[in-house]
Scaffold this motif. Structure first.
Motif, PDB file in Angstrom:
ATOM      1  N   PHE A  93      19.144  45.009  49.652  1.00 41.75           N
ATOM      2  CA  PHE A  93      20.343  45.707  49.176  1.00 41.75           C
ATOM      3  C   PHE A  93      21.462  45.494  50.174  1.00 41.75           C
ATOM      4  N   HIS A  94      22.689  45.379  49.648  1.00 41.47           N
ATOM      5  CA  HIS A  94      23.850  45.284  50.527  1.00 41.47           C
ATOM      6  C   HIS A  94      25.057  45.872  49.810  1.00 41.47           C
ATOM      7  N   GLU A  95      25.972  46.468  50.593  1.00 38.05           N
ATOM      8  CA  GLU A  95      27.109  47.165  49.990  1.00 38.05           C
ATOM      9  C   GLU A  95      28.055  46.248  49.237  1.00 38.05           C
ATOM     10  N   VAL A  96      28.068  44.945  49.546  1.00 33.66           N
ATOM     11  CA  VAL A  96      29.003  44.041  48.880  1.00 33.66           C
ATOM     12  C   VAL A  96      28.734  43.932  47.387  1.00 33.66           C
ATOM     13  N   ALA A  97      27.578  44.427  46.935  1.00 32.21           N
ATOM     14  CA  ALA A  97      27.304  44.429  45.492  1.00 32.21           C
ATOM     15  C   ALA A  97      28.378  45.215  44.742  1.00 32.21           C
ATOM     16  N   PHE A  98      28.960  46.234  45.367  1.00 30.91           N
ATOM     17  CA  PHE A  98      30.031  46.996  44.721  1.00 30.91           C
ATOM     18  C   PHE A  98      31.293  46.159  44.545  1.00 30.91           C
ATOM     19  N   ALA A  99      31.514  45.232  45.462  1.00 34.45           N
ATOM     20  CA  ALA A  99      32.742  44.436  45.402  1.00 34.45           C
ATOM     21  C   ALA A  99      32.719  43.422  44.274  1.00 34.45           C
ATOM     22  N   VAL A 100      31.539  42.955  43.891  1.00 29.78           N
ATOM     23  CA  VAL A 100      31.448  41.876  42.906  1.00 29.78           C
ATOM     24  C   VAL A 100      32.069  42.272  41.567  1.00 29.78           C
ATOM     25  N   PRO A 101      31.697  43.394  40.936  1.00 28.18           N
ATOM     26  CA  PRO A 101      32.354  43.751  39.670  1.00 28.18           C
ATOM     27  C   PRO A 101      33.812  44.158  39.840  1.00 28.18           C
ATOM     28  N   LEU A 102      34.165  44.780  40.969  1.00 29.75           N
ATOM     29  CA  LEU A 102      35.569  45.156  41.174  1.00 29.75           C
ATOM     30  C   LEU A 102      36.463  43.917  41.180  1.00 29.75           C
ATOM     31  N   ILE A 103      36.035  42.888  41.881  1.00 30.08           N
ATOM     32  CA  ILE A 103      36.807  41.636  41.922  1.00 30.08           C
ATOM     33  C   ILE A 103      36.847  40.992  40.548  1.00 30.08           C
ATOM     34  N   ALA A 104      35.726  41.003  39.853  1.00 27.96           N
ATOM     35  CA  ALA A 104      35.671  40.373  38.529  1.00 27.96           C
ATOM     36  C   ALA A 104      36.599  41.067  37.537  1.00 27.96           C
ATOM     37  N   PHE A 105      36.565  42.388  37.484  1.00 25.60           N
ATOM     38  CA  PHE A 105      37.446  43.115  36.557  1.00 25.60           C
ATOM     39  C   PHE A 105      38.912  42.937  36.958  1.00 25.60           C
ATOM     40  N   SER A 106      39.182  42.891  38.252  1.00 31.41           N
ATOM     41  CA  SER A 106      40.554  42.723  38.708  1.00 31.41           C
ATOM     42  C   SER A 106      41.107  41.367  38.288  1.00 31.41           C
ATOM     43  N   LEU A 107      40.351  40.317  38.511  1.00 29.62           N
ATOM     44  CA  LEU A 107      40.845  38.981  38.168  1.00 29.62           C
ATOM     45  C   LEU A 107      40.880  38.758  36.656  1.00 29.62           C
ATOM     46  N   GLU A 108      39.990  39.417  35.932  1.00 32.85           N
ATOM     47  CA  GLU A 108      40.106  39.361  34.467  1.00 32.85           C
ATOM     48  C   GLU A 108      41.442  39.954  34.032  1.00 32.85           C
ATOM     49  N   ALA A 109      41.827  41.072  34.645  1.00 31.50           N
ATOM     50  CA  ALA A 109      43.112  41.688  34.314  1.00 31.50           C
ATOM     51  C   ALA A 109      44.270  40.764  34.689  1.00 31.50           C
ATOM     52  N   VAL A 110      44.143  40.033  35.787  1.00 29.03           N
ATOM     53  CA  VAL A 110      45.183  39.069  36.152  1.00 29.03           C
ATOM     54  C   VAL A 110      45.346  38.038  35.045  1.00 29.03           C
ATOM     55  N   LEU A 111      44.238  37.528  34.541  1.00 23.38           N
ATOM     56  CA  LEU A 111      44.306  36.500  33.499  1.00 23.38           C
ATOM     57  C   LEU A 111      44.852  37.034  32.186  1.00 23.38           C
ATOM     58  N   ARG A 112      44.821  38.333  32.012  1.00 23.54           N
ATOM     59  CA  ARG A 112      45.397  38.954  30.813  1.00 23.54           C
ATOM     60  C   ARG A 112      46.803  39.488  31.065  1.00 23.54           C
ATOM     61  N   ALA A 113      47.343  39.208  32.258  1.00 18.89           N
ATOM     62  CA  ALA A 113      48.676  39.672  32.648  1.00 18.89           C
ATOM     63  C   ALA A 113      48.779  41.193  32.628  1.00 18.89           C
ATOM     64  N   ARG A 114      47.678  41.850  32.911  1.00 21.34           N
ATOM     65  CA  ARG A 114      47.675  43.320  33.037  1.00 21.34           C
ATOM     66  C   ARG A 114      47.738  43.625  34.535  1.00 21.34           C
ATOM     67  N   TRP A 115      48.967  43.599  35.047  1.00 22.71           N
ATOM     68  CA  TRP A 115      49.159  43.629  36.489  1.00 22.71           C
ATOM     69  C   TRP A 115      48.713  44.940  37.121  1.00 22.71           C
ATOM     70  N   ARG A 116      49.065  46.049  36.503  1.00 20.62           N
ATOM     71  CA  ARG A 116      48.677  47.340  37.086  1.00 20.62           C
ATOM     72  C   ARG A 116      47.166  47.480  37.124  1.00 20.62           C
ATOM     73  N   ALA A 117      46.492  47.102  36.033  1.00 20.15           N
ATOM     74  CA  ALA A 117      45.031  47.187  36.003  1.00 20.15           C
ATOM     75  C   ALA A 117      44.409  46.303  37.073  1.00 20.15           C
ATOM     76  N   ALA A 118      44.985  45.125  37.281  1.00 15.46           N
ATOM     77  CA  ALA A 118      44.452  44.224  38.301  1.00 15.46           C
ATOM     78  C   ALA A 118      44.504  44.867  39.679  1.00 15.46           C
ATOM     79  N   LEU A 119      45.618  45.505  39.995  1.00 15.65           N
ATOM     80  CA  LEU A 119      45.753  46.141  41.313  1.00 15.65           C
ATOM     81  C   LEU A 119      44.859  47.374  41.432  1.00 15.65           C
ATOM     82  N   LEU A 120      44.725  48.131  40.348  1.00 12.81           N
ATOM     83  CA  LEU A 120      43.882  49.330  40.394  1.00 12.81           C
ATOM     84  C   LEU A 120      42.405  48.969  40.544  1.00 12.81           C
TER      85      LEU A 120
END
Length: 474
Positions: free
Chosen positions: A162-189
């Motif tokens: 187990f390692h804490e970076v597992a939490f970062a993986v979905p956060l980064i994925a959802f953020s960059l998905e929002a970037v590709l959809r031009a949902r800027w606020r969601a990407a930053l949140l």
């Protein structure tokens, strides 16, 4: 003018020699969720079955269990394996792990952490597959999702306790998905909580915010300004955490890992290993197409600190260090492939069209030599007699006892005992010493115990399958 009839806009003429991009599908269907469920089952089976066989690979599982156990009982996250009374927030700043405390309180076992990690890694497949489906079509989207789920970086992480970076993986994925959809606020949140996952990820937040600023600069200039502000805040948060927050919890009043970066070898040390790792990152995962997307900037902070580190473990493709890079690489590839399909170069359009299937095929082929291949072997599902005997031996240690141990016994004791790392000069004389001695590294356990604690007396109370248990004499 009131009542005027507007003439229809003239049709947009195609560019000679350029095929128009395929229209994005209206929905992504169930594929992202089915794929994520299958990956969750696979990752869970891989890690839990290895734990069942007593195949723990490092002390990290025990360290995190001790910290989360503290949170679960409304105490400080003390990890005695890092030193008696060590607050884990003075080692790495990862308060996000407190989110697992309720589940651990209900199910106080290291398996809870392994299942949670499997869920987090699998969850990221949803935004990766959705984004690829919207931009590239259903078949290509599914292929990109498979390439993510079977990527070597994710498989290595799922196989590493187990390692804490597992939490970062979905956060980064959802953020960059929002970037590709031009949902800027969601990407930053989505990216903002990265500062609570690990101290270096504030810089990753800054990188994502700069990507938002770049992509939004023409259509939403005010948003671009806000994104630059978030980038500055992310870097400031990382600096504050490294120089103030962690030292405040650290027993020595500093940050223990500066030496690995600041006093490490020259930047070109281990160049062969680093170049090989870069090749693994860019070739089988993106077909060298990801560098055409600005989203790849989000990978720069993690690659940067790893290659500047003096610890050669950080340079390679082993362990969990590449997990946070996998969603970045696959979503950068998706963005680049979408752009390439509109290129006036026929060869590039064809390459971008064919590459998702090739990446999925490469991931499947490489899996035969990666951790998930173990699920095809019968021995993976059998608990060795040695593991049964070792568990029975460690079961003699009473709950609440103080135990010094090395890697092997930790995962069976950390949830019910105070476990210290064997050989740490700061340790008080424990009630028990438990050793995985299958390699024969300790020739005389009794003499070894006397060297560790000259003022205490220990006797061997049992051995099993290479494990040794010593009890302190009263």
């Amino acid at each position: 003018m009131r009542g005027a009839v507007l003439a229809p806009a003239p049709p947009r003429l195609p560019i000679p020699g350029v095929r128009p991009a395929a229209p994005a599908p209206t929905g992504t269907g169930r594929t992202p969720y089915v794929l994520a469920s299958a990956l969750f089952a696979a990752y869970t089976a891989l890690s839990v079955l290895r734990h069942r066989r007593m195949g723990t690979r490092s002390w990290d599982l025990g360290i995190f269990e001790q910290a989360i156990r503290g949170y679960a009982h409304l105490r400080a996250p003390v990890a005695d394996l890092k030193g008696p009374g060590t607050n884990i927030l003075g080692d790495h700043f990862s308060p996000v792990t407190a989110l697992l405390a309720p589940a651990y309180r209900l199910f106080p076992t290291p398996v809870t952490l392994l299942v949670a990690q499997a869920a987090l890694l699998a969850l990221a497949a949803i935004p990766v597959t959705r984004a690829a489906t919207r931009l590239l079509g259903r078949a290509s989207g599914a292929a990109v999702g498979i390439a993510y789920g079977l990527s070597w970086g994710i498989q290595r992480a799922a196989d590493f306790d187990f390692h804490e970076v597992a939490f970062a993986v979905p956060l980064i994925a959802f953020s960059l998905e929002a970037v590709l959809r031009a949902r800027w606020r969601a990407a930053l949140l989505w990216a903002a909580p990265l500062v609570l996952v690990k101290e270096d990820l504030g810089v990753t937040l800054s990188a994502i915010a700069l990507v938002v600023a770049w992509r939004a600069r023409r259509t939403a200039p005010r948003t671009a300004v806000y994104a630059v502000g978030v980038a500055l805040l992310g870097t400031a948060a990382a600096l504050l955490t490294l120089t103030v927050v962690i030292p405040a919890f650290n027993q020595a009043g500093g940050y223990d890992y500066w030496a690995k970066v600041g006093a490490g070898p020259a930047p070109f040390a281990g160049a062969e290993t680093k170049l090989r790792t870069l090749a693994w990152l860019l070739l089988p995962t993106t077909g060298l197409l990801a560098p055409r997307s600005p989203l790849l900037l989000a990978a720069a902070p993690t690659v940067g600190w790893r290659f500047l580190s003096g610890d050669d473990h950080h340079w390679s493709t082993d362990w969990h260090y590449s997990a946070v890079l996998m969603p970045v690489l696959l979503l950068a590839f998706t963005d680049a492939a979408d752009r390439a399909r509109r290129s006036p170069r026929p060869w590039l359009r064809t390459y971008a069209d064919r590459l998702p299937a090739c990446l999925a095929a490469a991931a499947l082929a490489l899996t035969t030599a990666l951790p998930l291949a173990a699920l095809t072997e019968a021995r993976t599902y059998r608990k060795p007699p040695g593991a049964v005997a070792a568990e029975r031996l460690l079961g003699r240690v009473p709950d609440g006892a103080t135990v010094e141990a090395n890697v092997g016994p930790i995962s069976r004791l950390a949830g019910r005992c105070r476990v210290l790392w064997v050989g740490d000069a700061r340790n008080p004389a424990p009630d028990y010493i438990a050793l995985d001695n299958r390699s024969g590294w300790v020739r005389d356990p009794g003499a070894y115990a006397r060297r560790l604690h000259p003022d205490a007396r220990y006797r061997v109370t049992g051995t099993a399958a290479g494990y040794v248990l010593l009890e302190r004499r009263t």
